[in-house]
Design a protein around this motif. Structure first.
Motif, mmCIF file in Angstrom:
data_model
loop_
_atom_site.group_PDB
_atom_site.id
_atom_site.type_symbol
_atom_site.label_atom_id
_atom_site.label_comp_id
_atom_site.label_asym_id
_atom_site.label_seq_id
_atom_site.Cartn_x
_atom_site.Cartn_y
_atom_site.Cartn_z
ATOM 1 N N GLY A 63 0.788 -1.214 0.000
ATOM 2 C CA GLY A 63 0.000 0.000 0.000
ATOM 3 C C GLY A 63 0.824 1.270 0.000
ATOM 4 N N PRO A 64 0.136 2.380 -0.189
ATOM 5 C CA PRO A 64 0.830 3.649 -0.409
ATOM 6 C C PRO A 64 1.620 4.161 0.786
ATOM 7 N N TRP A 65 1.111 4.013 1.981
ATOM 8 C CA TRP A 65 1.761 4.629 3.140
ATOM 9 C C TRP A 65 3.004 3.869 3.557
ATOM 10 N N TRP A 66 2.932 2.559 3.543
ATOM 11 C CA TRP A 66 4.112 1.750 3.848
ATOM 12 C C TRP A 66 5.185 1.976 2.794
ATOM 13 N N ALA A 67 4.778 1.993 1.528
ATOM 14 C CA ALA A 67 5.742 2.161 0.436
ATOM 15 C C ALA A 67 6.368 3.557 0.467
ATOM 16 N N ARG A 110 -4.612 0.828 -6.247
ATOM 17 C CA ARG A 110 -5.907 0.657 -5.578
ATOM 18 C C ARG A 110 -7.034 1.280 -6.387
ATOM 19 N N THR A 111 -6.701 2.236 -7.252
ATOM 20 C CA THR A 111 -7.702 2.987 -8.004
ATOM 21 C C THR A 111 -7.978 2.368 -9.375
ATOM 22 N N LEU A 112 -6.920 1.990 -10.081
ATOM 23 C CA LEU A 112 -7.062 1.462 -11.437
ATOM 24 C C LEU A 112 -7.437 -0.026 -11.387
ATOM 25 N N PRO A 113 -7.999 -0.529 -12.480
ATOM 26 C CA PRO A 113 -8.370 -1.949 -12.508
ATOM 27 C C PRO A 113 -7.151 -2.847 -12.282
ATOM 28 N N THR A 115 -5.891 -5.243 -13.715
ATOM 29 C CA THR A 115 -5.589 -5.953 -14.956
ATOM 30 C C THR A 115 -4.160 -5.621 -15.348
ATOM 31 N N ALA A 116 -3.697 -6.230 -16.430
ATOM 32 C CA ALA A 116 -2.359 -5.899 -16.921
ATOM 33 C C ALA A 116 -2.287 -4.418 -17.304
ATOM 34 N N ALA A 117 -3.320 -3.927 -17.990
ATOM 35 C CA ALA A 117 -3.327 -2.513 -18.395
ATOM 36 C C ALA A 117 -3.350 -1.598 -17.170
ATOM 37 N N GLY A 118 -4.144 -1.941 -16.172
ATOM 38 C CA GLY A 118 -4.192 -1.143 -14.945
ATOM 39 C C GLY A 118 -2.880 -1.164 -14.191
ATOM 40 N N THR A 119 -2.215 -2.314 -14.199
ATOM 41 C CA THR A 119 -0.921 -2.430 -13.531
ATOM 42 C C THR A 119 0.123 -1.570 -14.238
ATOM 43 N N TYR A 120 0.156 -1.643 -15.570
ATOM 44 C CA TYR A 120 1.079 -0.790 -16.319
ATOM 45 C C TYR A 120 0.739 0.685 -16.124
ATOM 46 N N GLY A 121 -0.554 1.014 -16.103
ATOM 47 C CA GLY A 121 -0.962 2.403 -15.879
ATOM 48 C C GLY A 121 -0.516 2.912 -14.517
ATOM 49 N N SER A 122 -0.673 2.068 -13.490
ATOM 50 C CA SER A 122 -0.226 2.442 -12.142
ATOM 51 C C SER A 122 1.275 2.668 -12.119
ATOM 52 N N LEU A 123 1.999 1.772 -12.761
ATOM 53 C CA LEU A 123 3.455 1.866 -12.777
ATOM 54 C C LEU A 123 3.924 3.114 -13.513
ATOM 55 N N VAL A 124 3.402 3.337 -14.707
ATOM 56 C CA VAL A 124 3.825 4.488 -15.499
ATOM 57 C C VAL A 124 3.451 5.793 -14.794
ATOM 58 N N GLY A 125 2.256 5.854 -14.241
ATOM 59 C CA GLY A 125 1.854 7.045 -13.498
ATOM 60 C C GLY A 125 2.779 7.329 -12.330
#
Length: 188
Positions: A63-67, A110-113, A115-125
């Protein structure tokens, strides 16, 4: 309890405080160790951005706070133990950058789906936000020392010299996150 129930139990029970602490501790340990491994690769070792990978993964895992805490602490702890990275301005700017990576990857995942696309979106963001935060921190810290942090220095440090690290992060992190989700180590 049958085998399937034992394997899927972590996903059903949610992430507890102890579990997040273990994931965060493992990410922090990797932040300390990975630079030694990549430093052995001539000319591109530091460009692989070895501390970014565990912090970005921590966002997905705990999660965001630990990270964010792992990201903020890693450069300081590494400096205290090994004298690297230099504390001012590099180490301090990295504290803000890595904290932003962890926070953003955790919030976006936690916000994006999931899925693979959501995971890549989270990472790139998270990668983009962390680089912007690094640039802002460098600008402020360099300004405090009477130096200028130029747009060219930002582009060079955040993107051009970091291309090997960006590629490694895009190739490595999403498959690991997706596999850990399938295995039940990351709650859905």
């Amino acid at each position: 309890m049958n085998r399937e129930a034992v394997i899927s139990a972590p996903a059903k029970s949610g992430t507890g405080w102890a579990r997040n602490l273990v994931y965060a501790g493992a990410a922090l340990a990797l932040c300390l160790v990975l630079p030694f491994l990549t430093g052995q690769i001539p000319q591109i070792g530091s460009a692989l951005c070895p501390m970014h990978i565990p912090v970005l993964l921590a966002g997905f895992l705990c999660g965001p706070w630990w990270a964010a805490a792992v990201g903020a602490a890693a450069p300081l702890l590494r400096f205290a133990l090994f004298g690297m990275p230099p504390l001012f301005p590099t180490g301090l700017a990295m504290c803000f950058e890595l904290a932003a990576y962890g926070l953003a990857s955790g919030l976006l995942s936690r916000t994006l789906p999931r899925t693979a696309a959501g995971t890549y979106g989270s990472l790139v963001g998270a990668m983009l936000l962390g680089r912007v935060v690094w640039g802002a921190a460098q600008t402020i810290l360099m300004g405090l020392s009477g130096s200028a942090f130029t747009w060219a220095a930002f582009l060079s440090g955040a993107f051009f010299t970091a291309v090997p690290g960006i590629i490694v992060q895009l190739v490595l992190i999403p498959p690991v996150v997706l596999a850990m989700r399938r295995a039940g180590f990351i709650r859905s």
